[in-house]
Structure formats: C-alpha cells, structure tokens
Design a protein around this motif. Sequence first.
Motif, PDB file in Angstrom:
ATOM      1  N   PHE A  25      -0.064  15.940   3.431  1.00  0.00           N
ATOM      2  CA  PHE A  25      -0.569  14.788   2.669  1.00  0.00           C
ATOM      3  C   PHE A  25      -2.069  14.730   2.929  1.00  0.00           C
ATOM      4  CE2 PHE A  25      -0.964   9.999   2.149  1.00  0.00           C
ATOM      5  CZ  PHE A  25      -0.844  10.047   0.772  1.00  0.00           C
ATOM      6  N   LYS A  26      -2.846  15.213   1.997  1.00  0.00           N
ATOM      7  CA  LYS A  26      -4.267  15.470   2.240  1.00  0.00           C
ATOM      8  C   LYS A  26      -5.061  14.184   2.461  1.00  0.00           C
ATOM      9  CE  LYS A  26      -4.425  19.901  -0.143  1.00  0.00           C
ATOM     10  NZ  LYS A  26      -5.063  20.719  -1.201  1.00  0.00           N
ATOM     11  N   GLU A  27      -6.176  14.336   3.184  1.00  0.00           N
ATOM     12  CA  GLU A  27      -6.993  13.194   3.580  1.00  0.00           C
ATOM     13  C   GLU A  27      -7.543  12.418   2.386  1.00  0.00           C
ATOM     14  OE1 GLU A  27      -7.616  11.850   6.485  1.00  0.00           O
ATOM     15  OE2 GLU A  27      -6.308  13.267   7.503  1.00  0.00           O
ATOM     16  N   LYS A  28      -7.771  13.120   1.280  1.00  0.00           N
ATOM     17  CA  LYS A  28      -8.386  12.430   0.124  1.00  0.00           C
ATOM     18  C   LYS A  28      -7.471  11.351  -0.452  1.00  0.00           C
ATOM     19  CE  LYS A  28      -6.904  15.679  -3.508  1.00  0.00           C
ATOM     20  NZ  LYS A  28      -7.380  16.492  -4.643  1.00  0.00           N
ATOM     21  N   TYR A  29      -6.179  11.407  -0.103  1.00  0.00           N
ATOM     22  CA  TYR A  29      -5.253  10.394  -0.589  1.00  0.00           C
ATOM     23  C   TYR A  29      -5.101   9.226   0.388  1.00  0.00           C
ATOM     24  CZ  TYR A  29      -3.844  14.274  -3.603  1.00  0.00           C
ATOM     25  OH  TYR A  29      -3.829  15.318  -4.485  1.00  0.00           O
ATOM     26  N   HIS A  30      -5.853   9.232   1.478  1.00  0.00           N
ATOM     27  CA  HIS A  30      -5.609   8.251   2.529  1.00  0.00           C
ATOM     28  C   HIS A  30      -6.290   6.907   2.296  1.00  0.00           C
ATOM     29  CE1 HIS A  30      -4.010  11.128   5.858  1.00  0.00           C
ATOM     30  NE2 HIS A  30      -3.490  11.377   4.673  1.00  0.00           N
ATOM     31  N   ARG A  81       1.466  14.367  -3.249  1.00  0.00           N
ATOM     32  CA  ARG A  81       0.204  14.106  -3.948  1.00  0.00           C
ATOM     33  C   ARG A  81       0.310  12.797  -4.714  1.00  0.00           C
ATOM     34  NH1 ARG A  81       1.162  19.712  -5.018  1.00  0.00           N
ATOM     35  NH2 ARG A  81      -0.331  21.075  -3.951  1.00  0.00           N
ATOM     36  N   VAL A  82      -0.811  12.096  -4.805  1.00  0.00           N
ATOM     37  CA  VAL A  82      -0.853  10.816  -5.506  1.00  0.00           C
ATOM     38  C   VAL A  82      -2.032  10.831  -6.468  1.00  0.00           C
ATOM     39  CG1 VAL A  82      -0.993   8.315  -5.274  1.00  0.00           C
ATOM     40  CG2 VAL A  82       0.105   9.656  -3.478  1.00  0.00           C
ATOM     41  N   TYR A  83      -1.774  10.413  -7.713  1.00  0.00           N
ATOM     42  CA  TYR A  83      -2.827  10.389  -8.729  1.00  0.00           C
ATOM     43  C   TYR A  83      -2.891   8.999  -9.350  1.00  0.00           C
ATOM     44  CZ  TYR A  83      -2.092  15.445  -8.400  1.00  0.00           C
ATOM     45  OH  TYR A  83      -1.947  16.731  -7.939  1.00  0.00           O
ATOM     46  N   ASP A  85       0.854  -1.191   0.000  1.00  0.00           N
ATOM     47  CA  ASP A  85       0.000   0.000   0.000  1.00  0.00           C
ATOM     48  C   ASP A  85       0.888   1.238   0.000  1.00  0.00           C
ATOM     49  OD1 ASP A  85      -1.806   2.033   0.392  1.00  0.00           O
ATOM     50  OD2 ASP A  85      -2.991   0.941   1.880  1.00  0.00           O
ATOM     51  N   LEU A  86       0.860   1.992  -1.086  1.00  0.00           N
ATOM     52  CA  LEU A  86       1.699   3.183  -1.214  1.00  0.00           C
ATOM     53  C   LEU A  86       1.337   4.250  -0.187  1.00  0.00           C
ATOM     54  CD1 LEU A  86       3.881   4.713  -2.798  1.00  0.00           C
ATOM     55  CD2 LEU A  86       2.083   5.502  -4.354  1.00  0.00           C
ATOM     56  N   VAL A  87       0.080   4.383   0.135  1.00  0.00           N
ATOM     57  CA  VAL A  87      -0.365   5.399   1.090  1.00  0.00           C
ATOM     58  C   VAL A  87       0.260   5.159   2.465  1.00  0.00           C
ATOM     59  CG1 VAL A  87      -2.380   6.305   2.337  1.00  0.00           C
ATOM     60  CG2 VAL A  87      -2.510   5.883  -0.134  1.00  0.00           C
ATOM     61  N   ILE A  88       0.287   3.903   2.898  1.00  0.00           N
ATOM     62  CA  ILE A  88       0.887   3.570   4.203  1.00  0.00           C
ATOM     63  C   ILE A  88       2.372   3.921   4.196  1.00  0.00           C
ATOM     64  CG2 ILE A  88       1.481   1.680   5.748  1.00  0.00           C
ATOM     65  CD1 ILE A  88      -1.127   0.330   4.984  1.00  0.00           C
ATOM     66  N   LEU A  89       3.056   3.603   3.092  1.00  0.00           N
ATOM     67  CA  LEU A  89       4.488   3.907   3.003  1.00  0.00           C
ATOM     68  C   LEU A  89       4.726   5.409   3.066  1.00  0.00           C
ATOM     69  CD1 LEU A  89       7.412   3.026   2.562  1.00  0.00           C
ATOM     70  CD2 LEU A  89       6.986   3.101   0.089  1.00  0.00           C
TER      71      LEU A  89
END
Length: 343
Positions: A218-223, A259-261, A193-197
């Motif tokens: 790191f905004k909540e929408k990426y969590h 940011r993650v897309y 999981d990239l978000v956890i990393l």
Amino acid sequence: MRFLWLVFINACAVGISIACVNFYFQHSWLHFLVTFAISFAISFFAFYYLFQRYIYNKIKLIYKLIHNLKLGKDLKNALGEKMSDDPINDVEQQVRDWAKEKKREIDALKDQEKFRREFLANISHEFKTPLFAVQGYIDALQDGMMQEDPEMAMQFLTKASQNLDRLAFLIKDLDEISKLESGQIPINYQKFDLVILIKEVLDSMEDKAKAHDISLVFKEKYHSSMLVKADREKIRQVLVNLTSNSIKYGKTQGNTYIRVYELFETVLVEVTDDGIGIDEKNLPRIFERFYRTDKSRSRRIGGSGLGLSIVKHIIEAHQQTINVRSTEGMGTTFAFTLEKIKS
C-alpha cells in the motif's frame, strides 16, 4: 385511414363486377355507371358496417388488451383508453414486441432454473463434505479408538471440530447473504477515513500473507486522509475478503497491491494480485454463490465459496459498483467504488 381504404377497394371491386355484368347484357354505358354507383354505395356501407362491427372493433380490442397487459394495467380498463387510428398495423407491432419480451422472460427463467439447480447441487456438496467427515470421525471413536489409540482419537476430535467450524462458517455466510438480499441487515452510513481502515485490514492480514510468502503493498502516496461515506465494518469485511482471496490465489513471493483513486464523486479501490488469474469465460460468474473456477484447488485451499457473493451484495447495498478484470496466469484485480465526502 387504412381501414377506409380497405372498405373502398372492396366496394369498388363489387361495384365494377356488377356493372360489368350489367353492361354485358344491356350494352349501355349509362346503365354501367348507374349500376356501378348504386352497387358501390350499397357495398361501401355494407362492408363498412361489417368490417367495423366484426373485424375493426375486434382488432382494436385486441390491441388495447395487449397494450394494457404490456403496461401491467387491469384488463377492465382496456376499453376506456384512446388508441391509435391504425390498430391493424399497431397490433402487429405490439404482438411482435410482446413475443420478443416473452422470449426474453423465458430465457431469463431458464437461466434462473439452471442457476437454481447448480446452487442446490453446490450447497448439497458443501454441506455433505464436512458432515460426512464428522460422521466418519465419530464412528471411528465409537468403535473404541478412545481406548485403543488415545493420541489418534484426539487428532480425530480435532479434525471433527474443524469440520464443524467449517459447517458453522458456511451457515453463517448463507444467513448473511440471505439477510443482505432481503434488506434485513441495514447499512449504517458514517464518515470515516478509508486509508486508516485499509491500514488496519493490512495489519490484520500480515501474518496470513507471510505464511504464503506474499507481500502486501500500500504505497505511501495513498497515505493522506481520504474520507468516504459508508458502513465501516461492512467495508472492512469487503477488504478482508478481497485481500484474503488475493493471498489464497497469489503466487509464492508475489504481491498484493491496494490502490485508491479519487474520482469526481466517488473513490475507486483496487485489490490486485499477480497470481494464477481467472479464465475469461469464468469472469461473468465469479460473484455467484459457490461458483469456483478451479473446484479442486478451491476446496483444498478452503473457504465457504460465498465470500465474493457477500462482497458484491455489500457493495450493491451501498448503491455502488464492483467489477473484476483478470488475465489467466498474470493476476486479478477487483475494483469497487465508495461515495466520497468532499472536503
């Protein structure tokens, strides 16, 4: 076809010349035509034989050799291939193309030589700085500072130790780049999981960011969970290096944004700061080893000057891409892709 036309034109020229000379003496059109026909026939076969043996075959051989050299084939196979019917025209084009290719190779070699000289100069400077510092501190201690001023001696020992740590860090980074380039360090693909990393990396960088008065965002929408396939520890290293850079060159009370897309088959990760930025002319070289856009400031901040080069090697070893965009005085964004695992 062009070869036959060349023989025909030359034979006609000879035949007409001899027939005209005969007409001048005989004043007979019959003699003119007979002389022209005989002269033309003899000249045609003579020119055909001479051109075929001494010119056409030579040009055809040159064409075949150039063609095979461009394809990287063995020269002994050159004569066994079927070539164009118009080798005279083709060999001209082949030579032009070959000349352009060789010019590109020469330009590339010149660029490589320039890079080699700069690299050797940079690595020499990077090694000399901590070595000379350590040498200076040890010389001072050997001159009796331990007895005269023990407190200052301890400070010198601490600084010598720090310079040795910098030297060891530099050697470690050089060794890692060398192994990445030669493929000695394997990429251990795994699903994670990239978000956890990203959260783990930001937690580990929090103290450093606070020391520079910079907020990590790191905004909540990426969590929500985002699964990727990559080497988890190497991607951690990429994120640490990019985040550390954004903190080093960020402005006081500034921000670093992660940011993650989600794209179709990949995930795009961006690390953005609002710091000093990078001059546009320096962007193409930003991933080179030891390349620094502001050498005095970079050395004052610290680091080996190899971080971005390691980042690029890691991402390319994953067969992915990394790029940078920046506006001087406004900030910089590093963006890289990772293979996405479809849910």
